[in-house]
Design an enzyme around this catalytic site. Structure first.
Site, PDB file in Angstrom:
ATOM      1  N   ASN A   1       0.869  -1.171   0.000  1.00 43.62           N
ATOM      2  CA  ASN A   1       0.000   0.000   0.000  1.00 43.62           C
ATOM      3  C   ASN A   1       0.907   1.222   0.000  1.00 43.62           C
ATOM      4  OD1 ASN A   1      -1.774   2.051   0.541  1.00 43.62           O
ATOM      5  ND2 ASN A   1      -2.649   1.119   2.380  1.00 43.62           N
TER       6      ASN A   1
ATOM      7  N   GLU B   1      -8.305  -4.642   5.213  1.00 42.82           N
ATOM      8  CA  GLU B   1      -8.083  -4.320   3.805  1.00 42.82           C
ATOM      9  C   GLU B   1      -6.952  -5.157   3.207  1.00 42.82           C
ATOM     10  OE1 GLU B   1      -8.490  -0.123   5.139  1.00 42.82           O
ATOM     11  OE2 GLU B   1      -8.921   0.227   3.020  1.00 42.82           O
TER      12      GLU B   1
ATOM     13  N   ARG C   1     -10.207  16.326   7.645  1.00 46.13           N
ATOM     14  CA  ARG C   1     -10.941  16.796   6.453  1.00 46.13           C
ATOM     15  C   ARG C   1     -12.307  17.325   6.858  1.00 46.13           C
ATOM     16  NH1 ARG C   1      -9.794  11.414   3.888  1.00 46.13           N
ATOM     17  NH2 ARG C   1      -7.694  11.579   3.006  1.00 46.13           N
TER      18      ARG C   1
ATOM     19  N   HIS D   1     -12.064   4.011  -0.090  1.00 45.85           N
ATOM     20  CA  HIS D   1     -12.175   2.948   0.930  1.00 45.85           C
ATOM     21  C   HIS D   1     -12.947   1.752   0.357  1.00 45.85           C
ATOM     22  CE1 HIS D   1     -12.030   6.162   4.345  1.00 45.85           C
ATOM     23  NE2 HIS D   1     -10.835   5.657   4.175  1.00 45.85           N
TER      24      HIS D   1
ATOM     25  N   ARG E   1      -2.618  -2.063  -3.360  1.00 47.02           N
ATOM     26  CA  ARG E   1      -3.740  -1.149  -3.200  1.00 47.02           C
ATOM     27  C   ARG E   1      -3.463   0.031  -4.129  1.00 47.02           C
ATOM     28  NH1 ARG E   1      -5.507   2.384   2.113  1.00 47.02           N
ATOM     29  NH2 ARG E   1      -7.490   3.060   1.265  1.00 47.02           N
TER      30      ARG E   1
END
Ligand code: ADP
Length: 397
Positions: free
Chosen positions: A7, A384, A241, A180, A91
């Site tokens: 990743n 993940e 965010r 995601h 990923r």
């Protein structure tokens, strides 16, 4: 079969080597500050001491090389030969409109990843370097790209199209993509299995609440809406965010503070969210501690976050005309029972009832609603890396 999962972020590289016969992690780790001063690798082999290597890493290729060295190391390594890694799963942030599933990497796939640089400017270039580094270091080993956007490609046009002049969609592919995706796919699938829901018709809402947070509506295992947009900035309030704001805010701040659009966007991405509102932290543990100690802005940030999640759940119930299950996941969704309770307190109109004892269980898949609750509420720990490794095995076999 051993699968290496990579990743690559803008300045980091996380990895796991997974034995897919037993689904056990042989080693995992992270390279940080790639391309900047003070780069380091932290390698955690299962059952052995950790290894920390502090060494300059000018780019992701150098980082992949250090990861290989660590995996092969006489003392801290977990394999004797590179050939003990049978496949690599990457990923990849953005697959644009091109990929609705994972795919074996070839020149065409690399071209598309490159084409999507504009859509994922921090991640896609790093993802491609990671792929090419593996090609250089591991020869013809099969590599698979698992896109963060892929699961959301089943959204209907009414969900993904912004109400902008249509030419911008045609010319620049400006639309909602969602992120995601691997987590939403894995968790909604587990929710269907674990919750014994109808795989064809069930209506599931997945709330992935971590530092980055997003929520999705999934009908019969297919995503029909999600909260993140063209970029991960849209939707829920997150650690740093802002999530949804009136776009006119950008111009307003730019004019008042004499800042460029890029600078304001940086503020919306990195200095907003619960950090911006509270002035305390982007981490919900710090936020809760401060709120409990009487810090009013920390409480306002926490309440605003919860309120936004509840509103999104309400809107997705409308989008699907019902809901069978809500699955909480990621750092906050898995670990913070108070946050789950506060969100579900908004949802009693749906006949949702939480079992307060079950809501305290951690670290496992669990139904936290009562037997009489009209909607099943679950905690499903996301994974993940395992999901990427599963996709990789599926395509390589
Ligand atoms: P990301 O992967 O987006 O960086 P995570 O999924 O790790 O984020 O979630 C990070 C958030 O989850 C933090 O705000 C943190 O407070 C919360 N969190 C993580 N672990 C725990 C825990 N054990 N207890 C309570 N909160 C936690």
């Amino acid at each position: 079969m051993n699968v290496l999962v990579l990743n690559c972020g803008s300045s980091s590289l996380k990895y796991q080597l997974i034995d897919m016969n037993t689904k056990s992690v042989l080693a995992k780790g992270i390279c940080e500050k790639i391309g900047i001063e003070g780069a380091s690798l932290t390698h955690k082999p299962t059952g052995k001491d950790n290894l920390v290597v502090t060494e300059p890493m000018p780019d992701h290729k150098a980082a992949v090389k250090l990861v290989m060295n660590a995996l092969l190391d006489a003392k801290y390594g977990v394999i004797n030969n590179i050939s003990e890694i049978q496949a690599v799963g990457h990923r990849v942030l953005h697959g644009g409109k091109y990929y609705s599933g994972s795919i074996i990497i070839n020149d065409d796939v690399k071209r598309v990843i490159r084409e999507c640089f504009d859509l994922g400017p921090l991640h896609n270039p790093a993802n491609l370097i990671g792929i090419e580094a593996c090609e250089a270091l591991m020869g013809n080993i099969p590599q698979v790209a698992v896109f963060d956007t892929a699961f959301h490609q089943t959204m209907p046009v009414k969900a993904y199209l912004y109400a902008l002049p249509y030419e911008y969609y045609e010319k620049y592919a400006i639309r909602k993509y969602g992120f995601h995706g691997t987590s939403h796919w894995y968790v909604s699938g587990r929710a269907i299995d674990f919750g014994k829901l109808d795989p064809e018709k069930s209506k599931v809402i997945v709330a992935h609440l971590g530092n980055g947070a997003s929520i999705s509506a999934v009908v019969g295992g297919k995503c029909v809406d999600t909260s993140m947009g063209l970029t991960p900035l849209e939707g829920l309030i997150m650690g740093t965010r802002s999530g949804d704001v009136d776009p006119a805010v950008v111009q307003y701040i730019a004019n008042k503070e004499q800042k460029s659009v890029d600078e304001v966007l940086n503020i919306l991405n990195k200095k907003s969210g619960v950090l911006g509102v509270s002035g305390v932290s982007s981490d919900f543990r710090d936020l809760e501690a401060a709120a409990n100690a009487g810090n009013e802005r920390a409480q306002i940030a926490f309440d605003g976050f919860i309120y936004r999640v509840a509103k999104y759940i309400g809107s997705y119930v409308a989008a699907m005309n019902g809901v069978d299950a809500i699955a909480f996941t990621a750092g906050l969704g898995e670990n913070n029972g108070a946050a789950r309770q506060a969100i579900c307190d908004y949802l009693t109109y749906l006949g949702i009832e939480l079992d307060t004892e079950k809501n305290k269980i951690r670290g496992e898949e669990v139904v936290i609603s009562t037997a009489s609750s009209k909607v099943k509420v679950m905690v499903i720990p996301t994974n993940e890396e395992l999901a990427i490794a599963m996709e990789t095995v599926k395509l390589v076999k």
